[in-house]
Write a protein that holds these residues in place. Structure first.
Motif, PDB file in Angstrom:
ATOM      1  N   GLY A  58       0.775  -1.246   0.000  1.00 37.12           N
ATOM      2  CA  GLY A  58       0.000   0.000   0.000  1.00 37.12           C
ATOM      3  C   GLY A  58       0.793   1.276   0.000  1.00 37.12           C
ATOM      4  O   GLY A  58       0.221   2.346   0.170  1.00 37.12           O
ATOM      5  N   GLY A  59       2.118   1.211  -0.207  1.00 40.75           N
ATOM      6  CA  GLY A  59       2.922   2.401  -0.040  1.00 40.75           C
ATOM      7  C   GLY A  59       3.361   3.086  -1.316  1.00 40.75           C
ATOM      8  O   GLY A  59       4.300   3.884  -1.301  1.00 40.75           O
ATOM      9  N   ASP A  60       2.709   2.801  -2.459  1.00 42.47           N
ATOM     10  CA  ASP A  60       3.109   3.447  -3.703  1.00 42.47           C
ATOM     11  C   ASP A  60       2.894   4.960  -3.619  1.00 42.47           C
ATOM     12  O   ASP A  60       1.969   5.443  -2.970  1.00 42.47           O
ATOM     13  N   GLN A  61       3.741   5.699  -4.320  1.00 46.35           N
ATOM     14  CA  GLN A  61       3.707   7.160  -4.281  1.00 46.35           C
ATOM     15  C   GLN A  61       3.559   7.710  -5.696  1.00 46.35           C
ATOM     16  O   GLN A  61       3.846   7.009  -6.661  1.00 46.35           O
ATOM     17  N   PRO A  62       3.130   9.001  -5.791  1.00 48.97           N
ATOM     18  CA  PRO A  62       2.854   9.987  -4.751  1.00 48.97           C
ATOM     19  C   PRO A  62       1.697   9.582  -3.837  1.00 48.97           C
ATOM     20  O   PRO A  62       0.788   8.867  -4.253  1.00 48.97           O
ATOM     21  N   ILE A  63       1.742  10.091  -2.613  1.00 49.17           N
ATOM     22  CA  ILE A  63       0.681   9.878  -1.636  1.00 49.17           C
ATOM     23  C   ILE A  63       0.122  11.240  -1.245  1.00 49.17           C
ATOM     24  O   ILE A  63       0.888  12.189  -1.025  1.00 49.17           O
ATOM     25  N   GLY A  64      -1.209  11.322  -1.163  1.00 49.40           N
ATOM     26  CA  GLY A  64      -1.846  12.597  -0.856  1.00 49.40           C
ATOM     27  C   GLY A  64      -2.628  12.563   0.441  1.00 49.40           C
ATOM     28  O   GLY A  64      -2.793  11.520   1.078  1.00 49.40           O
ATOM     29  N   ASN A  65      -3.114  13.737   0.826  1.00 53.70           N
ATOM     30  CA  ASN A  65      -4.007  13.829   1.986  1.00 53.70           C
ATOM     31  C   ASN A  65      -5.411  13.411   1.569  1.00 53.70           C
ATOM     32  O   ASN A  65      -5.630  12.888   0.473  1.00 53.70           O
ATOM     33  N   GLU A  66      -6.408  13.638   2.430  1.00 58.92           N
ATOM     34  CA  GLU A  66      -7.758  13.120   2.180  1.00 58.92           C
ATOM     35  C   GLU A  66      -8.346  13.630   0.870  1.00 58.92           C
ATOM     36  O   GLU A  66      -8.996  12.881   0.133  1.00 58.92           O
ATOM     37  N   ASP A  67      -8.155  14.918   0.554  1.00 58.28           N
ATOM     38  CA  ASP A  67      -8.761  15.462  -0.667  1.00 58.28           C
ATOM     39  C   ASP A  67      -7.768  15.579  -1.820  1.00 58.28           C
ATOM     40  O   ASP A  67      -8.108  16.088  -2.891  1.00 58.28           O
ATOM     41  N   GLY A  68      -6.540  15.118  -1.624  1.00 61.48           N
ATOM     42  CA  GLY A  68      -5.548  15.134  -2.692  1.00 61.48           C
ATOM     43  C   GLY A  68      -4.922  16.477  -2.963  1.00 61.48           C
ATOM     44  O   GLY A  68      -4.148  16.615  -3.919  1.00 61.48           O
ATOM     45  N   SER A  69      -5.184  17.465  -2.117  1.00 60.84           N
ATOM     46  CA  SER A  69      -4.643  18.804  -2.363  1.00 60.84           C
ATOM     47  C   SER A  69      -3.168  18.926  -1.975  1.00 60.84           C
ATOM     48  O   SER A  69      -2.488  19.859  -2.393  1.00 60.84           O
ATOM     49  N   VAL A  70      -2.687  18.000  -1.162  1.00 61.84           N
ATOM     50  CA  VAL A  70      -1.275  17.954  -0.776  1.00 61.84           C
ATOM     51  C   VAL A  70      -0.733  16.588  -1.188  1.00 61.84           C
ATOM     52  O   VAL A  70      -1.313  15.557  -0.844  1.00 61.84           O
ATOM     53  N   GLN A  71       0.365  16.587  -1.941  1.00 57.29           N
ATOM     54  CA  GLN A  71       0.948  15.352  -2.461  1.00 57.29           C
ATOM     55  C   GLN A  71       2.437  15.320  -2.129  1.00 57.29           C
ATOM     56  O   GLN A  71       3.102  16.361  -2.101  1.00 57.29           O
TER      57      GLN A  71
END
Length: 642
Positions: A58-71
């Motif tokens: 489950g650790g593939d990146q990029p990873i974002g916050n809940e709404d995807g506004s921060v990656q």
């Protein structure tokens, strides 16, 4: 462990070329062979190459916050991520993975760019804040993980390795930096923030770089510094107890992984301590890996075997032979910059050996810088004591001219090289230590450079890299000053570069628990008299662990991870040097004065002098130039590919 790269444009509407972004990731695919991931949107692009260590599925990146506004794309390990995860969940943040990477975006939401203050680990990351039009680049406190940056009026490019930036394509005005070349000849590596190519810099350790689109600009900030103020209150016994507790805690934290963890084992004190504590925390016998040499004076294999037997490890070893120098072209590819630390060869080989058995190893890096282990500390402390008894006017007016007139005798043991001692005594402490660290000293250094490049140097002085960290230490504490300089310069730009490039070439993650920043902070508070005592280095560290290790691992003379370059250059590497460095058609001819190099080589081969380290640096430079430079001395981006 992974590789990251990407870019941000001043124009938020400018499209990002996905082909160019993929090329940047492909250039560092060796750092992350397990997966790749991208973020592509107007004005910004991120790419990640993954080596799966934690949260394999489950650790593939990029990873974002809940709404995807921060990656975020991230390279490294955060050892306290579970504690941060629990804290953030308590504040209402929702996680979709078990990876340490995801804590970064949620911690950023809470703390902004101060998130780095909470991180315990090794890291380089790029975080994109879409609402604010802001890209945040960060590097860990000690510089364990690398990050290169290119900036101009319209864009910022970044990458874990220099080759990722060059893979972006044409349009970068980049050539060899003459000042960086002199730095390389001085130290055998290029101290940051410079790189060998003018226009590309290294983000310094313990720094963040913020790039904003409105208004366009970048700001770099330091967020941490090692404080060498000593604490005289604890007794030596209390310091030993504190060291044991903190090292044990650091090793246990560095063992956290979803794959097996092994260890490099030289048979010296630092790696033996890490193996001992790692074996205590392992449910099964750990894997250990060692490299040795046919030349017994350079080989530590017998000592490594004793430690492996003591702790019941599953031990593997390999012997390095002169034909290992055939790796020079391969090393030129992976290191990107000329890098003359000859121990890169055995480090590359032990990494390859370890990768056949594990994905992660622990190392003993950092123990010497934390606790005063190098022989040069003891020698330079004696020089400092003598310097302190001599008036400055006498040192400058008498010892300086005497040092210049004294014959050079590199073939003698260092204590008998009066020229070196007289030179150092005539210099101020910071310049004397820079002189001790130098492979090639003036005036030879500039005579070895091509005349046009030497003429462009002006008043450049490689010793300036040492000056600021040296001055940051408490006055009257020469050991603290040397440790401060090593932590700021030698450690991130030599030793950690060596380990990072050599290990990531094989998709191997190396974790150095002795470089845990909390342990380094503890060590920095220990008075210098407990580190080097009665001429014995690492006195307090040895006393802390001598009852846990075989005596030979604690009390034998420290042995560096070196290769016998003096003998190899007179024998099996002689023809390679002549064809690579002295051939007028070689690309290195644009960088060095070949007749001066030829005379130095003849002097060495005749046995009249010993110049192995300088000649090795020229050989490495020549192989680097052959691989990376076009005929007019500029970077050829396509040549940074396999």
């Amino acid at each position: 462990m992974c590789g990251i790269a990407g870019l941000i444009y001043a124009d938020r509407d400018r499209p990002v070329d996905p082909v160019a972004l993929k090329a940047m990731g492909d250039a560092i695919a060796h750092r992350g062979p397990d997966a790749e991931g991208f973020l592509v949107e107007p004005g910004v692009g991120l790419v990640h190459r993954r080596l799966s260590i934690i949260d394999l599925s489950g650790g593939d990146q990029p990873i974002g916050n809940e709404d995807g506004s921060v990656q975020v794309v991230f390279n490294g390990e955060i050892y306290n991520y579970r504690d941060i995860h629990r804290e953030l969940e308590g504040r209402g943040h929702r996680f979709r993975t078990r990876s340490d990477t995801e804590v970064l975006v949620h911690l950023y939401e809470e703390l902004g760019d101060r998130l780095v203050d909470r991180l315990r680990g090794m890291f380089a990351f790029a975080l994109w804040d879409r609402p604010r039009g802001k890209l945040l680049l960060a590097r860990d406190r000690l510089g364990i993980k690398p990050l290169y940056v290119y900036r101009d009026g319209e864009k910022v490019l970044f990458g874990s390795e220099l080759k990722a930036i060059l893979a972006h394509g044409p349009g970068l005005d980049i050539a060899v930096d003459p000042e960086a070349l002199e730095d390389y000849l001085a130290f055998g590596f290029v101290p940051g923030p410079r790189s060998i190519l003018k226009g590309i810099e290294k983000l310094p350790p313990a720094h963040v770089l913020e790039a904003r689109t409105v208004p366009w600009g970048q700001h770099r900030r330091r967020y941490w510094a090692l404080d060498f103020e000593p604490d005289d209150r604890p007794t030596p016994e209390q310091w030993q107890e504190a060291i044991r507790a903190k090292v044990d805690e650091a090793v246990r934290a560095h063992l956290v992984a979803d794959v097996p963890v092994g260890a490099f084992l030289s048979g010296g004190l630092d790696s033996s301590v890490v193996v001992a504590l790692g074996a205590d925390g392992s449910p099964e016998p750990p894997r250990t890996f060692s490299i040795g040499f046919l030349e017994e004076a350079f080989s530590e294999l017998p000592y490594a075997r004793q430690v492996a037997d003591r702790f019941g490890t599953r031990h593997s070893e390999q012997v390095v032979t002169p034909d290992a120098a055939e790796l020079l072209d391969e090393l030129a590819f992976y290191f990107d910059e000329p890098f003359a630390d000859a121990s890169a060869v055995p480090t590359f080989l032990v990494s390859r050996l370890a990768r056949r058995g594990v994905k992660v190893v622990l190392s003993g890096d950092g123990g010497d810088e934390a606790f005063g282990g190098y022989a040069r500390y003891r020698h330079d402390l004696r020089e400092a004591a003598v310097r302190g008894m001599l008036p400055g006017w006498f040192r400058r007016s008498t010892l300086g001219p005497l040092a210049r007139a004294w014959p050079k005798a590199d073939w003698l043991p260092r204590p008998l090289r009066a020229k070196m001692a007289l030179t150092n005594l005539a210099l101020e402490p910071d310049r004397a230590y820079a002189n001790s660290l130098s492979l090639c000293r003036p005036p030879l250094r500039r005579r070895l450079m091509a005349r046009d490049l030497a003429a462009a140097l002006g008043g450049h002085d490689p010793a300036s890299a040492i000056r600021a960290p040296f001055a940051a230490a408490p006055a009257g504490d020469p050991l603290a000053a040397m440790l401060s300089a090593d932590v700021a310069v030698i450690l991130p730009d030599d030793f950690l570069v060596k380990v990072d490039r050599a290990s990531m070439a094989h998709g191997l993650e190396v974790r150095p628990p002795l470089l845990d920043h909390e342990l380094m902070e503890l060590a920095a508070r220990i008075p210098s008299r407990w580190k080097v005592r009665s001429g014995e280095g690492k006195w307090i560290f040895k006393r802390a662990f001598e009852d846990r290790l075989p005596s030979v691992a604690v009390h034998r003379r420290k042995q560096g991870f070196e290769i016998p370059v003096d003998d190899w250059l007179r024998g099996p590497l002689r023809a390679l040097f002549e064809s690579s460095v002295l051939d007028p058609r070689a690309r290195v001819a644009d960088l060095i004065d070949q007749p001066v190099a030829g005379r130095l080589f003849s002097h060495h081969c005749s046995g009249a002098g010993r110049h192995g380290n300088v000649l090795w640096s020229l050989l490495v430079l020549a192989r680097w130039a052959a691989r990376h430079l076009d005929p007019v001395g500029r970077s050829a981006p396509g040549m940074f590919t396999r």
